[in-house]
Write a protein that holds these residues in place. Structure first.
Motif, PDB file in Angstrom:
ATOM      1  N   CYS A  14      46.139  38.446  37.108  1.00 40.81           N
ATOM      2  CA  CYS A  14      46.716  39.724  37.525  1.00 40.81           C
ATOM      3  C   CYS A  14      46.777  40.653  36.326  1.00 40.81           C
ATOM      4  CB  CYS A  14      48.090  39.499  38.145  1.00 40.81           C
ATOM      5  SG  CYS A  14      48.893  41.001  38.727  1.00 40.81           S
ATOM      6  N   SER A  15      47.662  40.386  35.379  1.00 36.69           N
ATOM      7  CA  SER A  15      47.733  41.181  34.160  1.00 36.69           C
ATOM      8  C   SER A  15      46.980  40.469  33.038  1.00 36.69           C
ATOM      9  CB  SER A  15      49.187  41.429  33.751  1.00 36.69           C
ATOM     10  OG  SER A  15      49.878  40.202  33.634  1.00 36.69           O
TER      11      SER A  15
ATOM     12  N   GLU B 140      47.201  40.194  29.602  1.00 38.32           N
ATOM     13  CA  GLU B 140      47.791  39.443  28.495  1.00 38.32           C
ATOM     14  C   GLU B 140      48.270  38.066  28.937  1.00 38.32           C
ATOM     15  OE1 GLU B 140      47.799  40.276  25.342  1.00 38.32           O
ATOM     16  OE2 GLU B 140      46.889  42.240  25.671  1.00 38.32           O
TER      17      GLU B 140
ATOM     18  N   SER C 271      39.843  38.457  38.440  1.00 35.52           N
ATOM     19  CA  SER C 271      40.953  39.413  38.393  1.00 35.52           C
ATOM     20  C   SER C 271      40.557  40.714  39.067  1.00 35.52           C
ATOM     21  CB  SER C 271      41.340  39.697  36.939  1.00 35.52           C
ATOM     22  OG  SER C 271      42.363  40.672  36.889  1.00 35.52           O
TER      23      SER C 271
ATOM     24  N   LEU D 211      44.808  45.362  37.571  1.00 39.95           N
ATOM     25  CA  LEU D 211      46.265  45.401  37.722  1.00 39.95           C
ATOM     26  C   LEU D 211      46.685  46.616  38.554  1.00 39.95           C
ATOM     27  CD1 LEU D 211      49.114  44.388  37.086  1.00 39.95           C
ATOM     28  CD2 LEU D 211      48.954  45.567  34.866  1.00 39.95           C
TER      29      LEU D 211
ATOM     30  N   ASP E 136      50.925  34.674  36.832  1.00 39.59           N
ATOM     31  CA  ASP E 136      51.725  35.882  37.058  1.00 39.59           C
ATOM     32  C   ASP E 136      52.866  35.509  37.989  1.00 39.59           C
ATOM     33  OD1 ASP E 136      52.526  38.434  38.604  1.00 39.59           O
ATOM     34  OD2 ASP E 136      51.343  39.211  36.923  1.00 39.59           O
TER      35      ASP E 136
ATOM     36  N   MET F 185      56.344  46.275  31.632  1.00 39.55           N
ATOM     37  CA  MET F 185      55.296  47.095  32.244  1.00 39.55           C
ATOM     38  C   MET F 185      54.771  48.197  31.325  1.00 39.55           C
ATOM     39  SD  MET F 185      54.956  45.446  34.979  1.00 39.55           S
ATOM     40  CE  MET F 185      53.610  46.478  35.568  1.00 39.55           C
TER      41      MET F 185
ATOM     42  N   VAL G  14      52.468  44.251  28.905  1.00 41.55           N
ATOM     43  CA  VAL G  14      51.190  44.132  29.614  1.00 41.55           C
ATOM     44  C   VAL G  14      50.077  44.873  28.888  1.00 41.55           C
ATOM     45  CG1 VAL G  14      52.274  43.782  31.869  1.00 41.55           C
ATOM     46  CG2 VAL G  14      51.580  46.093  31.174  1.00 41.55           C
ATOM     47  N   ASN G  15      50.448  45.776  27.979  1.00 45.75           N
ATOM     48  CA  ASN G  15      49.474  46.493  27.168  1.00 45.75           C
ATOM     49  C   ASN G  15      49.314  45.883  25.772  1.00 45.75           C
ATOM     50  OD1 ASN G  15      48.942  48.562  29.149  1.00 45.75           O
ATOM     51  ND2 ASN G  15      50.974  49.371  28.692  1.00 45.75           N
TER      52      ASN G  15
ATOM     53  N   CYS H 121      58.026  35.995  33.060  1.00 45.07           N
ATOM     54  CA  CYS H 121      56.885  36.900  33.101  1.00 45.07           C
ATOM     55  C   CYS H 121      55.916  36.336  32.095  1.00 45.07           C
ATOM     56  CB  CYS H 121      57.288  38.326  32.733  1.00 45.07           C
ATOM     57  SG  CYS H 121      55.884  39.386  32.336  1.00 45.07           S
TER      58      CYS H 121
ATOM     59  N   GLU I 223      53.906  37.495  30.149  1.00 46.77           N
ATOM     60  CA  GLU I 223      53.782  38.195  28.864  1.00 46.77           C
ATOM     61  C   GLU I 223      54.978  38.000  27.944  1.00 46.77           C
ATOM     62  OE1 GLU I 223      50.664  39.730  31.225  1.00 46.77           O
ATOM     63  OE2 GLU I 223      52.782  39.827  31.729  1.00 46.77           O
TER      64      GLU I 223
END
Length: 236
Positions: free
Chosen positions: A15-16, A18, A47, A50, A88, A166, A170-171, A201, A203
Motif C-alpha cells: 500500500c504505502s 516505506e 502495489s 497509495l 499495511d 501521512m 509515508v514520504n 503503522c 512506517e
C-alpha cells in the motif's frame, strides 16, 4: 528445512512504499541469516498507488479498499504466489469481507502481533497507528480473542500521530519532533498501565524501536515479515 520441501512463494500486497519496502527488506535480510548468504524465498509485490487507496479511505469506502487489495491478490496469484501478506495495518479493515473471494490465503498482521505479545507475556498493550487504524477494531478484536487488552491514545494524539504518519513517514521523512511526540504518547500509555506498545503503522519503525521507546515495542512490520518467512520455509 527438508531439501525436498518446496519453499512457498510470498505475495506482498503493498500500500504505502516505506512500510512495504521495510517488510520486503526484512524478509530478504533475515532469509539470508537463516538460509545462507543472499538466500530467501521467492517474493512478488504488487502495489496500486497509495492515492488510489486514499481516495477510498477519505470517502469511507472500505469496500473500495477491499477491491484494490483483491485486485493485487489476483495479480500475485497469477505471478505464482502461494500466500499473501499486507504490510499495511490500516487497510486490514477491508480484509475480512474479501477473504471468501481471495484466490490465496492471507497472514493477518494483528494475529501475528498478538502471537508475539502472548509469547512475551504482555497483558495490556498500547496501540499506535493512523487514526483510521486506531479507531477501528482491527487490533482490539484480534487481541481480545487472545485475552489481551488494547489501549488507544486520546483524540489529540490520534490526530497528531495520523498527521506525522501521512505527512512525514509515508514520504520517508523522519523528524526528531515526531520521535519526541511518540515518546510522550507512549509514556502516557506506560503510566496508564500498558506493558508494551504496538507500532501499528508499518512506517512507525522508521523512527521508533526498543532503544528509544518508553515501552517495549511490537514492530508489526518486522513481525509480519518474519512470520511470512517462517511460513514460507515450513517453520510453522
Amino acid at each position: 528445512m527438508n531439501s525436498a520441501t518446496r519453499e512457498l512463494h510470498i505475495g506482498i500486497v503493498a500500500c504505502s512504499a516505506e512500510g512495504a519496502a521495510l517488510c520486503y527488506r526484512t524478509i530478504c535480510h533475515e532469509g539470508a541469516r537463516q538460509l545462507g548468504p543472499y538466500e530467501h524465498p521467492q517474493l512478488t509485490m504488487h502495489s496500486h498507488a497509495l492515492a488510489a487507496y486514499m481516495r477510498c479511505i477519505d470517502a469511507d469506502d472500505w469496500a473500495g479498499v477491499g477491491e484494490l487489495m483483491l485486485s493485487s491478490a489476483h495479480k500475485l496469484a497469477s505471478a505464482g504466489a502461494d500466500f499473501l501478506i499486507c504490510p499495511d495495518n490500516t487497510i486490514h479493515q477491508a480484509l475480512a469481507p474479501i477473504l471468501a473471494r481471495s484466490p490465496l490465503p492471507w497472514l493477518h498482521i494483528a494475529d501475528v502481533v498478538a502471537d508475539e505479545a502472548l509469547a512475551r507475556g504482555y497483558k495490556r498493550v498500547g496501540l499506535t497507528g493512523t487514526r483510521w487504524l486506531v479507531e477501528s477494531e482491527v487490533y482490539p478484536d484480534r487481541f481480545a480473542a487472545h485475552g489481551l487488552a488494547t489501549v488507544r491514545p486520546g483524540l489529540a494524539a490520534r490526530v497528531e500521530i495520523n498527521r506525522i504518519i501521512m505527512d512525514e513517514l509515508v514520504n520517508g521523512e523522519c523528524k526528531p519532533a515526531a520521535i519526541a511526540y511518540f515518546q510522550k504518547t507512549i509514556t502516557r500509555m506506560k503510566d496508564g498501565g500498558c506493558d508494551a506498545v504496538v507500532l501499528g503503522c508499518t512506517e512507525i519503525p522508521l523512527i521508533m524501536n526498543n532503544s528509544n521507546s518508553p515501552l517495549p515495542t511490537l514492530d508489526s512490520t518486522r513481525l509480519l515479515a518474519r512470520a511470512a518467512l517462517r511460513h514460507a520455509i515450513g517453520q510453522e
